[in-house]
Design a protein around this motif. Structure first.
Motif, PDB file in Angstrom:
ATOM      1  N   PRO A   1       0.828  -1.213   0.000  1.00  0.00           N
ATOM      2  CA  PRO A   1       0.000   0.000   0.000  1.00  0.00           C
ATOM      3  C   PRO A   1       0.860   1.260   0.000  1.00  0.00           C
ATOM      4  O   PRO A   1       2.006   1.247   0.471  1.00  0.00           O
ATOM      5  CB  PRO A   1      -0.802  -0.108   1.294  1.00  0.00           C
ATOM      6  CG  PRO A   1      -0.770  -1.540   1.661  1.00  0.00           C
ATOM      7  CD  PRO A   1       0.534  -2.074   1.139  1.00  0.00           C
ATOM      8  N   GLY A   2       0.312   2.346  -0.501  1.00  0.00           N
ATOM      9  CA  GLY A   2       1.042   3.601  -0.638  1.00  0.00           C
ATOM     10  C   GLY A   2       1.671   4.131   0.638  1.00  0.00           C
ATOM     11  O   GLY A   2       2.723   4.736   0.603  1.00  0.00           O
ATOM     12  N   GLY A   3       1.083   3.904   1.789  1.00  0.00           N
ATOM     13  CA  GLY A   3       1.624   4.421   3.044  1.00  0.00           C
ATOM     14  C   GLY A   3       2.659   3.531   3.689  1.00  0.00           C
ATOM     15  O   GLY A   3       3.197   3.861   4.738  1.00  0.00           O
ATOM     16  N   THR A   4       2.981   2.405   3.096  1.00  0.00           N
ATOM     17  CA  THR A   4       3.928   1.459   3.667  1.00  0.00           C
ATOM     18  C   THR A   4       5.347   1.838   3.283  1.00  0.00           C
ATOM     19  O   THR A   4       5.642   2.038   2.116  1.00  0.00           O
ATOM     20  CB  THR A   4       3.642   0.026   3.165  1.00  0.00           C
ATOM     21  OG1 THR A   4       2.302  -0.313   3.480  1.00  0.00           O
ATOM     22  CG2 THR A   4       4.578  -0.976   3.798  1.00  0.00           C
ATOM     23  N   ARG A   5       6.228   1.952   4.273  1.00  0.00           N
ATOM     24  CA  ARG A   5       7.637   2.248   3.992  1.00  0.00           C
ATOM     25  C   ARG A   5       8.345   0.969   3.599  1.00  0.00           C
ATOM     26  O   ARG A   5       8.225  -0.054   4.264  1.00  0.00           O
ATOM     27  CB  ARG A   5       8.321   2.813   5.223  1.00  0.00           C
ATOM     28  CG  ARG A   5       7.937   4.238   5.518  1.00  0.00           C
ATOM     29  CD  ARG A   5       8.776   4.768   6.621  1.00  0.00           C
ATOM     30  NE  ARG A   5       9.751   5.663   6.004  1.00  0.00           N
ATOM     31  CZ  ARG A   5      10.627   6.371   6.675  1.00  0.00           C
ATOM     32  NH1 ARG A   5      10.695   6.257   7.979  1.00  0.00           N
ATOM     33  NH2 ARG A   5      11.449   7.184   6.070  1.00  0.00           N
ATOM     34  N   VAL A   6       9.099   1.044   2.531  1.00  0.00           N
ATOM     35  CA  VAL A   6       9.941  -0.069   2.088  1.00  0.00           C
ATOM     36  C   VAL A   6      11.351   0.487   1.999  1.00  0.00           C
ATOM     37  O   VAL A   6      11.622   1.365   1.190  1.00  0.00           O
ATOM     38  CB  VAL A   6       9.475  -0.617   0.714  1.00  0.00           C
ATOM     39  CG1 VAL A   6      10.377  -1.737   0.256  1.00  0.00           C
ATOM     40  CG2 VAL A   6       8.025  -1.086   0.792  1.00  0.00           C
ATOM     41  N   LEU A   7      12.232   0.000   2.864  1.00  0.00           N
ATOM     42  CA  LEU A   7      13.592   0.548   2.951  1.00  0.00           C
ATOM     43  C   LEU A   7      14.627  -0.519   2.638  1.00  0.00           C
ATOM     44  O   LEU A   7      14.489  -1.674   3.047  1.00  0.00           O
ATOM     45  CB  LEU A   7      13.844   1.092   4.359  1.00  0.00           C
ATOM     46  CG  LEU A   7      12.914   2.211   4.810  1.00  0.00           C
ATOM     47  CD1 LEU A   7      13.104   2.490   6.287  1.00  0.00           C
ATOM     48  CD2 LEU A   7      13.170   3.456   3.989  1.00  0.00           C
ATOM     49  N   ARG A   8      15.679  -0.116   1.953  1.00  0.00           N
ATOM     50  CA  ARG A   8      16.804  -1.014   1.674  1.00  0.00           C
ATOM     51  C   ARG A   8      17.663  -1.132   2.938  1.00  0.00           C
ATOM     52  O   ARG A   8      17.788  -0.194   3.711  1.00  0.00           O
ATOM     53  CB  ARG A   8      17.645  -0.458   0.535  1.00  0.00           C
ATOM     54  CG  ARG A   8      16.885  -0.379  -0.770  1.00  0.00           C
ATOM     55  CD  ARG A   8      17.766   0.105  -1.899  1.00  0.00           C
ATOM     56  NE  ARG A   8      18.592   1.254  -1.546  1.00  0.00           N
ATOM     57  CZ  ARG A   8      18.235   2.515  -1.727  1.00  0.00           C
ATOM     58  NH1 ARG A   8      17.058   2.806  -2.241  1.00  0.00           N
ATOM     59  NH2 ARG A   8      19.047   3.495  -1.399  1.00  0.00           N
ATOM     60  N   GLY A   9      18.269  -2.292   3.123  1.00  0.00           N
ATOM     61  CA  GLY A   9      19.059  -2.562   4.316  1.00  0.00           C
ATOM     62  C   GLY A   9      20.278  -1.687   4.484  1.00  0.00           C
ATOM     63  O   GLY A   9      20.756  -1.489   5.593  1.00  0.00           O
ATOM     64  N   GLU A  10      20.808  -1.118   3.397  1.00  0.00           N
ATOM     65  CA  GLU A  10      22.028  -0.318   3.521  1.00  0.00           C
ATOM     66  C   GLU A  10      21.778   1.102   4.018  1.00  0.00           C
ATOM     67  O   GLU A  10      22.717   1.861   4.211  1.00  0.00           O
ATOM     68  CB  GLU A  10      22.792  -0.273   2.184  1.00  0.00           C
ATOM     69  CG  GLU A  10      22.092   0.466   1.066  1.00  0.00           C
ATOM     70  CD  GLU A  10      21.171  -0.411   0.226  1.00  0.00           C
ATOM     71  OE1 GLU A  10      20.766   0.058  -0.839  1.00  0.00           O
ATOM     72  OE2 GLU A  10      20.851  -1.528   0.634  1.00  0.00           O
ATOM     73  N   LEU A  11      20.522   1.487   4.237  1.00  0.00           N
ATOM     74  CA  LEU A  11      20.237   2.814   4.771  1.00  0.00           C
ATOM     75  C   LEU A  11      20.682   2.902   6.230  1.00  0.00           C
ATOM     76  O   LEU A  11      20.618   1.935   6.973  1.00  0.00           O
ATOM     77  CB  LEU A  11      18.748   3.135   4.679  1.00  0.00           C
ATOM     78  CG  LEU A  11      18.191   3.249   3.260  1.00  0.00           C
ATOM     79  CD1 LEU A  11      16.690   3.487   3.303  1.00  0.00           C
ATOM     80  CD2 LEU A  11      18.880   4.358   2.501  1.00  0.00           C
ATOM     81  N   SER A  12      21.112   4.077   6.643  1.00  0.00           N
ATOM     82  CA  SER A  12      21.574   4.247   8.020  1.00  0.00           C
ATOM     83  C   SER A  12      20.401   4.248   8.992  1.00  0.00           C
ATOM     84  O   SER A  12      19.256   4.476   8.612  1.00  0.00           O
ATOM     85  CB  SER A  12      22.353   5.563   8.157  1.00  0.00           C
ATOM     86  OG  SER A  12      21.467   6.648   8.020  1.00  0.00           O
ATOM     87  N   ILE A  13      20.680   4.022  10.244  1.00  0.00           N
ATOM     88  CA  ILE A  13      19.659   3.989  11.292  1.00  0.00           C
ATOM     89  C   ILE A  13      18.899   5.312  11.344  1.00  0.00           C
ATOM     90  O   ILE A  13      17.688   5.338  11.499  1.00  0.00           O
ATOM     91  CB  ILE A  13      20.287   3.678  12.666  1.00  0.00           C
ATOM     92  CG1 ILE A  13      20.889   2.280  12.678  1.00  0.00           C
ATOM     93  CG2 ILE A  13      19.273   3.836  13.785  1.00  0.00           C
ATOM     94  CD1 ILE A  13      19.893   1.157  12.487  1.00  0.00           C
ATOM     95  N   GLU A  14      19.595   6.452  11.190  1.00  0.00           N
ATOM     96  CA  GLU A  14      18.932   7.751  11.247  1.00  0.00           C
ATOM     97  C   GLU A  14      17.865   7.869  10.162  1.00  0.00           C
ATOM     98  O   GLU A  14      16.788   8.403  10.382  1.00  0.00           O
ATOM     99  CB  GLU A  14      19.951   8.900  11.099  1.00  0.00           C
ATOM    100  CG  GLU A  14      20.925   9.022  12.252  1.00  0.00           C
ATOM    101  CD  GLU A  14      22.085   8.036  12.143  1.00  0.00           C
ATOM    102  OE1 GLU A  14      22.480   7.670  11.019  1.00  0.00           O
ATOM    103  OE2 GLU A  14      22.579   7.613  13.195  1.00  0.00           O
TER     104      GLU A  14
END
Length: 81
Positions: A37-50
């Motif tokens: 769904p549009g409101g779901t965040r999908v993040l790659r693992g290499e992104l920093s914690i911040e």
């Protein structure tokens, strides 16, 4: 952690509205598609914690993307997870 093997065009469904589909496999890499769904965040693992804790952008549309009939026909369900 659940570990599964998938072939091209097979998918994994998470809950009611998240689908992870194998698009292409090659030596040493896998290309996947994530339908959520549009409101779901999908993040790659290499992104920093911040970056993980920044506010999510507002979705452009609340309607989830519908799969084309060709994509729906090629999907093969995975057993209950």
């Amino acid at each position: 952690m659940l570990v599964v093997s998938r072939k091209k065009h097979e998918f994994i469904q998470i809950g009611e509205d998240i689908v992870i589909k194998v698009i292409k496999t090659s030596r040493g890499s896998v290309k996947i598609g994530i339908d959520a769904p549009g409101g779901t965040r999908v993040l790659r693992g290499e992104l920093s914690i911040e970056e993980l804790f920044e506010p999510a952008p507002k979705p452009l549309s609340r309607r989830p993307r519908q799969l084309a009939p060709k994509e729906q026909d090629s999907m093969q369900p995975v057993g209950a997870l």
